[in-house]
Design a protein around this motif. Structure first.
Motif, PDB file in Angstrom:
ATOM      1  N   LYS B 269     -75.706 -23.326 121.580  1.00  0.00           N
ATOM      2  CA  LYS B 269     -75.211 -22.293 120.660  1.00  0.00           C
ATOM      3  C   LYS B 269     -76.227 -21.190 120.362  1.00  0.00           C
ATOM      4  O   LYS B 269     -75.869 -20.148 119.841  1.00  0.00           O
ATOM      5  N   ASN B 270     -77.483 -21.446 120.638  1.00  0.00           N
ATOM      6  CA  ASN B 270     -78.466 -20.473 120.194  1.00  0.00           C
ATOM      7  C   ASN B 270     -79.558 -20.272 121.234  1.00  0.00           C
ATOM      8  O   ASN B 270     -80.107 -21.238 121.751  1.00  0.00           O
ATOM      9  N   VAL B 271     -79.868 -19.019 121.527  1.00  0.00           N
ATOM     10  CA  VAL B 271     -80.926 -18.759 122.509  1.00  0.00           C
ATOM     11  C   VAL B 271     -82.288 -19.264 122.033  1.00  0.00           C
ATOM     12  O   VAL B 271     -83.193 -19.431 122.827  1.00  0.00           O
ATOM     13  N   LYS B 272     -82.399 -19.517 120.740  1.00  0.00           N
ATOM     14  CA  LYS B 272     -83.680 -20.044 120.241  1.00  0.00           C
ATOM     15  C   LYS B 272     -84.004 -21.404 120.853  1.00  0.00           C
ATOM     16  O   LYS B 272     -85.158 -21.823 120.884  1.00  0.00           O
ATOM     17  N   ASP B 273     -82.946 -22.120 121.301  1.00  0.00           N
ATOM     18  CA  ASP B 273     -83.174 -23.417 121.940  1.00  0.00           C
ATOM     19  C   ASP B 273     -83.643 -23.268 123.379  1.00  0.00           C
ATOM     20  O   ASP B 273     -84.078 -24.234 123.996  1.00  0.00           O
ATOM     21  N   THR B 274     -83.501 -22.097 123.934  1.00  0.00           N
ATOM     22  CA  THR B 274     -83.814 -21.914 125.349  1.00  0.00           C
ATOM     23  C   THR B 274     -84.813 -20.793 125.499  1.00  0.00           C
ATOM     24  O   THR B 274     -84.516 -19.732 126.017  1.00  0.00           O
ATOM     25  N   MET B 275     -86.024 -21.017 125.003  1.00  0.00           N
ATOM     26  CA  MET B 275     -87.017 -19.969 124.970  1.00  0.00           C
ATOM     27  C   MET B 275     -87.491 -19.628 126.383  1.00  0.00           C
ATOM     28  O   MET B 275     -87.677 -20.506 127.222  1.00  0.00           O
ATOM     29  N   VAL B 276     -87.688 -18.340 126.602  1.00  0.00           N
ATOM     30  CA  VAL B 276     -88.214 -17.897 127.883  1.00  0.00           C
ATOM     31  C   VAL B 276     -89.573 -18.565 128.125  1.00  0.00           C
ATOM     32  O   VAL B 276     -90.411 -18.604 127.227  1.00  0.00           O
ATOM     33  N   GLY B 277     -89.722 -19.120 129.315  1.00  0.00           N
ATOM     34  CA  GLY B 277     -90.984 -19.772 129.655  1.00  0.00           C
ATOM     35  C   GLY B 277     -90.940 -21.272 129.503  1.00  0.00           C
ATOM     36  O   GLY B 277     -91.830 -21.979 129.967  1.00  0.00           O
ATOM     37  N   ASP B 278     -89.893 -21.763 128.844  1.00  0.00           N
ATOM     38  CA  ASP B 278     -89.777 -23.211 128.650  1.00  0.00           C
ATOM     39  C   ASP B 278     -89.351 -23.866 129.975  1.00  0.00           C
ATOM     40  O   ASP B 278     -88.840 -23.197 130.881  1.00  0.00           O
ATOM     41  N   THR B 279     -89.571 -25.159 130.060  1.00  0.00           N
ATOM     42  CA  THR B 279     -89.211 -25.918 131.262  1.00  0.00           C
ATOM     43  C   THR B 279     -87.972 -26.760 130.974  1.00  0.00           C
ATOM     44  O   THR B 279     -87.907 -27.453 129.962  1.00  0.00           O
ATOM     45  N   VAL B 280     -86.997 -26.662 131.885  1.00  0.00           N
ATOM     46  CA  VAL B 280     -85.806 -27.504 131.772  1.00  0.00           C
ATOM     47  C   VAL B 280     -86.020 -28.722 132.659  1.00  0.00           C
ATOM     48  O   VAL B 280     -86.396 -28.592 133.825  1.00  0.00           O
ATOM     49  N   THR B 281     -85.777 -29.904 132.078  1.00  0.00           N
ATOM     50  CA  THR B 281     -85.902 -31.092 132.923  1.00  0.00           C
ATOM     51  C   THR B 281     -84.684 -31.987 132.705  1.00  0.00           C
ATOM     52  O   THR B 281     -83.826 -31.712 131.855  1.00  0.00           O
ATOM     53  N   ASP B 282     -84.625 -33.050 133.482  1.00  0.00           N
ATOM     54  CA  ASP B 282     -83.511 -33.994 133.389  1.00  0.00           C
ATOM     55  C   ASP B 282     -83.874 -35.009 132.311  1.00  0.00           C
ATOM     56  O   ASP B 282     -84.904 -35.688 132.414  1.00  0.00           O
ATOM     57  N   ALA B 283     -83.038 -35.111 131.281  1.00  0.00           N
ATOM     58  CA  ALA B 283     -83.380 -35.998 130.172  1.00  0.00           C
ATOM     59  C   ALA B 283     -83.508 -37.443 130.642  1.00  0.00           C
ATOM     60  O   ALA B 283     -84.327 -38.207 130.121  1.00  0.00           O
ATOM     61  N   ALA B 284     -82.729 -37.788 131.654  1.00  0.00           N
ATOM     62  CA  ALA B 284     -82.745 -39.165 132.141  1.00  0.00           C
ATOM     63  C   ALA B 284     -83.958 -39.442 133.020  1.00  0.00           C
ATOM     64  O   ALA B 284     -84.419 -40.572 133.150  1.00  0.00           O
ATOM     65  N   ARG B 285     -84.471 -38.373 133.619  1.00  0.00           N
ATOM     66  CA  ARG B 285     -85.589 -38.579 134.546  1.00  0.00           C
ATOM     67  C   ARG B 285     -86.526 -37.375 134.415  1.00  0.00           C
ATOM     68  O   ARG B 285     -86.559 -36.499 135.272  1.00  0.00           O
ATOM     69  N   PRO B 286     -87.230 -37.299 133.303  1.00  0.00           N
ATOM     70  CA  PRO B 286     -88.020 -36.100 133.027  1.00  0.00           C
ATOM     71  C   PRO B 286     -89.235 -35.966 133.934  1.00  0.00           C
ATOM     72  O   PRO B 286     -89.757 -36.975 134.428  1.00  0.00           O
TER      73      PRO B 286
END
Lengths: 380, 604
Positions: B269-286
């Motif tokens: 719902k909010n871009v604040k959760d997806t900050m530029v520069g952050d890393t997206v990983t798999d919660a099950a296999r980070p």
């Protein structure tokens, strides 16, 4: 009893457009003027059916330069008017004249047509100032014309004056005032020059040329001197810019300020009757081509708020002010119910005063009348 | 499911000094590869916002996927990531670069290397990108391609002799650029079987899909149903859709894998959760560690924003809320001003960012705003040991409680031709700059290094720079840190009443000059009243400058002719309307724009 009606007739022609003028007017040839008078007479005739219940109490021929019309042309207009409209016993009938166009022949025709007041646009008694304004006449020509008017028998003459002209000094303005009051015209209109957008003066003086205009101190001194000197000479100020010997106030002008019914004929002329305003088309070709009874446009039915606003911002231009009794008679509520706060505010600032059942501008209030009047507009 | 072999993918960006033709080249590349027919091409496809097109700058990062059939007969997937082109958005630029494997450096054939050229190249090299140059605008009469090639080799040390000579505007040499992208930019080499790690280089909010994350997959895979975790913010969500970027549209696909550039949505719902520069990983296999380089962007410049019409306060709040959905670097919190009523103190990355937000609020949300003078963040060290980060001058504690103050300082690089070095150095001195060094790039041009207080450059430094170098100087800066400085609060008194919204913080030595200019400016902005109005500038209660608005002498309507009342009424209405746009301070009415006048104190 018939209702009173004032008639304004616009003659949109001049010999040459003055450099400060933003009125609807332009030079035109004899043929064009004749065609215009024909169209004008057609309009006056066609509109007559709407004014059966009225009688004409004042007529004002303005322009432009109405005195450009020949005596005959003018007589034709009055013939049509008298033929189709009822007149009161002693109507005030004014024609504006440019001092450069006054002839005995015209004046005789005017008198015969019932004209009993002439308004002469002098502006200044200084020939250099006149030339700078782009006027077509000199002081001497004015003087000759003025005397001719007296000789023919006009007993009610207005002279238009302007202050704050380019190159004008306090001394030269004082000289103008002295020369004019010495002639004892019955009425004097004294305006400050306002530089209007779209005029040659705007290009010349609005920005960098401002230095050629009298500075604020001088301009104010001229204004104060107008009040003082005219007052000393027996002229009473009855409206912001108008002074008259007792009994010679311009009835036609007062109709505008007191919201009497008036109808305007001719190019761009404005009308108001029965709480409705409209004006004629402003393009000469449209005016000439439209059918006689169809030259009107910009109709506007005034709401009660509009009417109250007008009552105030027009009425306060008169020195006698707005009568509380006539306000409550017209709008079925006391003046204070609508404007109590505004009046109180401006009384506190010394801009309005309240006495003998009327509200009027003080001297200081007149100086800044726009500031005061704008507050009388209602609504957001 | 067919996966594209990583060896056929090229992830690149285009870097350039402003106006050297970055966006035009991007357009030509998109056009050349047939992604859009010419009819569909609108100039500068990647600059989506009207504002971006008008100003000719890129504000947000964008990406597009292009399929190119190279001369070797193979089809390549080229992912072009467009980067913002302004120093305000340096962090976003760095994250976009990190998402690439190489960069095309566009240099103007007439102007050669400029300050941003250098800054961008160094930034790209810092991210281990392979950079190759392209000489643009070779059709200009003043083009000197050979000189520029030599300059690139001498100054930057990049091999430039075989740089494509192009005119992006006229579509000359684009094919050659595409070939070099294929040959000079390395293919990605991530491991599709490793745990997911994807770099967020931008995100945007869509009212149907929620936040759309723009990302580059370094390792691993992601598809619908994967539960992803944002490693810095900790937010988790289940992926709803993945896909890649067509020109101006999102094209869903089954899976994104290592090396690919694309998007994902997950009902966030909010871009604040997806900050530029952050890393997206798999919660099950980070993955073990987030990708390097993440930092939280913090605003550098603050100002107050107030609705011109006080009743529009809720509208302004809603508009800011909506803008923030798309712009994680925008900050705002409610504040009240005695002069301006209810509004917000807003934080921005820089003055351009401020102007953009202001324009968007006015255009897209139809708001009329009053903006107070922008201020940097000062650190106020109080005698009791407390340190305040001051964003609103009105909140400055009493001088007796202040031990000392610090102001932000930037390291600036200014590139300028030899003849203007003197006048630019003078400008930097006037702005309290500290000379660090100067080096000659070639015989005629110098690179000046200065340290400058941020508050001296946020207003009009760039304009001053341009005017004193006839447009030739270019400029780049980054925040260096805070330094102790003698700052004072300059107050403005109108009719002897302090107007909080006009106060600002200024260096002790500039206070008199600024105060004087401010009074002069306000004298012109405030209309005459019935009474005389003194305008005073004060520091710590001591008046240092004064002007007077003379009392109104006269305000009368012109001759009312032939009963034309309508015109008179219009004049009065205009007057009344004008009053409505004023702010009442005591019994003085101040026009809205007077509050912005602090911004425009001429550099003379």
């Amino acid at each position: 009893m018939k209702k009173a009606l004032s008639v304004y007739i616009h003659i949109p022609f001049c010999l040459r457009k003055c450099l400060y003028c933003d009125f609807l007017s332009a030079p035109a040839g004899e043929q064009e003027r004749d065609a215009y008078v024909r169209a004008l007479c057609g309009e006056i005739r066609a509109e007559a059916e709407h004014y059966k219940e009225y009688m004409v109490t004042t007529v004002f021929l303005g322009g432009g330069t109405p005195s450009l019309l020949s005596g005959k042309q003018l007589a034709r207009i009055f013939d049509v008017l008298r033929e189709h409209y009822a007149f009161s016993g002693k109507p005030e009938i004014t024609v504006e004249m440019n001092p450069g166009t006054i002839t005995e022949e015209k004046l005789l025709h005017y008198a015969k047509s019932g004209v009993n007041r002439v308004s002469i646009g002098l502006q200044s008694a200084d020939n250099t100032e006149l030339a700078r304004l782009g006027r077509i006449h000199t002081w001497e020509e004015f003087l000759a014309g003025y005397e001719l008017c007296r000789e023919v028998g006009f007993r009610n003459i207005n002279v238009d004056l302007m202050s704050a002209l380019p190159g004008q000094t306090f001394a030269s303005y004082l000289e103008t005032l002295r020369k004019v009051t010495a002639l004892r015209p019955e009425h004097i209109s004294a305006y400050s020059l306002i530089i209007e957008e779209g005029t040659p003066f705007y290009e010349m003086y609005a920005e960098e040329g401002e230095a050629a205009l009298p500075d604020e101190e001088t301009e104010r001194a001229m204004y104060e001197e107008t009040k003082r000197l005219l007052g000393d000479c027996g002229y009473r100020r009855y409206e912001i810019s108008n002074y008259a010997l007792p009994g010679y106030e311009c009835a036609h002008n007062c109709v505008y300020w007191q919201r009497g019914d008036y109808v305007g004929f001719g190019l761009g002329a404005a009308s108001m009757t029965g709480g409705r305003r409209w004006s004629n088309v402003r393009s000469l070709s449209d005016y000439m081509e439209l059918p006689d009874g169809a030259k009107k446009t910009a109709f506007c039915t005034l709401s009660e708020d509009d009417q109250m606003e007008e009552t105030m911002f027009l009425g306060l231009r008169m020195m006698r002010g707005v009568s509380e009794a006539s306000f409550s008679y017209a709008f079925h509520r006391p003046l204070d119910a609508v404007y109590g706060k505004v009046i109180e505010k401006h009384c506190a600032q010394g801009l309005l005063t309240r006495e003998n059942g009327a509200v009027r501008l003080t001297d200081r209030g007149i100086d800044v009348s726009n500031y005061v009047l704008a507050d009388f507009l209602l609504g957001e | 499911m067919v996966q594209t072999d990583q060896s056929r993918i090229r992830n690149f960006c285009i870097i350039a000094h402003i106006d050297h033709g970055k966006s035009t080249l991007a357009d030509r590349i998109i056009e050349k590869t047939g992604l859009l027919t010419e009819r569909e091409m609108q100039a500068q496809v990647l600059d989506n916002m009207d504002l971006e097109r008008e100003r000719g700058i890129t504000i947000k990062s964008q990406a597009v996927r292009i399929v190119y059939k190279a001369q070797d007969g193979e089809e390549y997937i080229l992912n072009l990531i467009d980067t913002p082109g302004h120093v305000d958005f340096n962090y976003e630029v760095s994250r976009s670069l990190a998402a690439c494997d190489g960069a095309v450096l566009v240099v103007d054939a007439a102007q050669g290397i400029e300050a941003q050229t250098l800054a961008n190249v160094y930034l790209a090299l810092d991210h281990d990108l392979d950079v190759f140059p392209v000489i643009n605008k070779i059709d200009l009469p003043s083009a000197e391609p050979q000189r520029v090639k030599d300059e690139i080799e001498d100054v930057i040390g990049l091999e430039a002799q075989d740089a494509p000579l192009i005119s992006a505007k006229n579509g000359i040499g684009i094919e050659e650029v595409l070939e070099q992208i294929v040959h000079k930019i390395p293919a990605p080499d991530g491991d599709p079987e490793a745990p997911l790690s994807a770099l967020i280089f931008d995100s945007l909010y869509d009212s149907y899909k929620g936040v759309i994350i723009f990302c580059r997959l370094m390792d691993g895979r992601v598809k619908k149903g994967t539960t992803i975790r944002m490693m810095a913010t900790g937010a988790e969500a289940e992926v709803v859709e993945v896909g890649y970027f067509g020109a101006g549209q999102f094209i869903p696909c089954d899976e994104l894998s290592a090396g690919m550039v694309g998007y994902m949505t997950a009902s966030i719902k909010n871009v604040k959760d997806t900050m530029v520069g952050d890393t997206v990983t798999d919660a099950a296999r980070p993955c073990e560690a987030p990708l390097p380089g993440y930092k939280e962007v913090t605003p550098m410049v603050y100002c107050g924003m107030y609705p011109a019409d006080g009743a529009k306060y809720p509208d302004l709040r809603d508009a800011l809320e909506k803008l923030q959905l798309n712009d994680a670097s925008l900050r705002y919190e409610p504040e009240t001003s005695i002069a301006l009523g209810f509004g917000f103190r807003c934080g921005f990355l820089g003055l351009l960012h401020l102007e953009i937000i202001q324009e968007r609020l006015e255009r897209e949300y139809n708001l009329d705003l009053v903006t107070t003078a922008p201020s940097v963040i000062y650190k106020v060290h109080k005698t009791n040991g407390e340190v305040i980060e001051l964003t609103n001058p009105s909140n400055l504690p009493d001088p007796t409680e202040i031990d000392y103050m610090e102001e932000p300082v930037v390291s600036a690089e200014i590139m300028v031709t030899k003849e203007f070095v003197g006048s630019i150095m003078e400008l930097c001195q006037e702005r309290r700059g500290r000379y660090i060094s100067m080096e000659y790039m070639e015989e005629t041009r110098a690179l000046l290094h200065y340290e400058l207080p941020l508050n001296e450059i946020i207003y009009d430094f760039f304009d001053a720079l341009k005017s004193r170098s006839r447009g030739y100087a270019s400029f780049d800066y980054e925040l260096k840190g805070y330094e102790r400085s003698e700052m004072v609060k300059l107050d403005i008194l109108i009719n002897r009443e302090e107007v909080d919204a006009l106060s600002f913080i200024v260096h002790n030595e500039s206070a008199y000059e600024r105060g004087r200019k401010m009074c002069e400016k306000l004298k012109d902005e405030i209309p005459r009243h019935l009474f005389e109005i003194p305008i005073q500038a004060a520091v710590g209660g001591k008046i240092i400058a004064r002007e007077t608005v003379k009392a109104m002498r006269k305000d009368v309507l012109a001759k009312c002719y032939g009963g034309d009342i309508t015109r008179k009424k219009k004049l009065l209405e205009k007057q009344k309307e004008g009053k409505k746009r004023m702010r009442q301070i005591g019994n003085v009415e101040i026009p809205q724009k007077a509050f912005m006048s602090v911004l425009k104190l001429d550099d003379k």
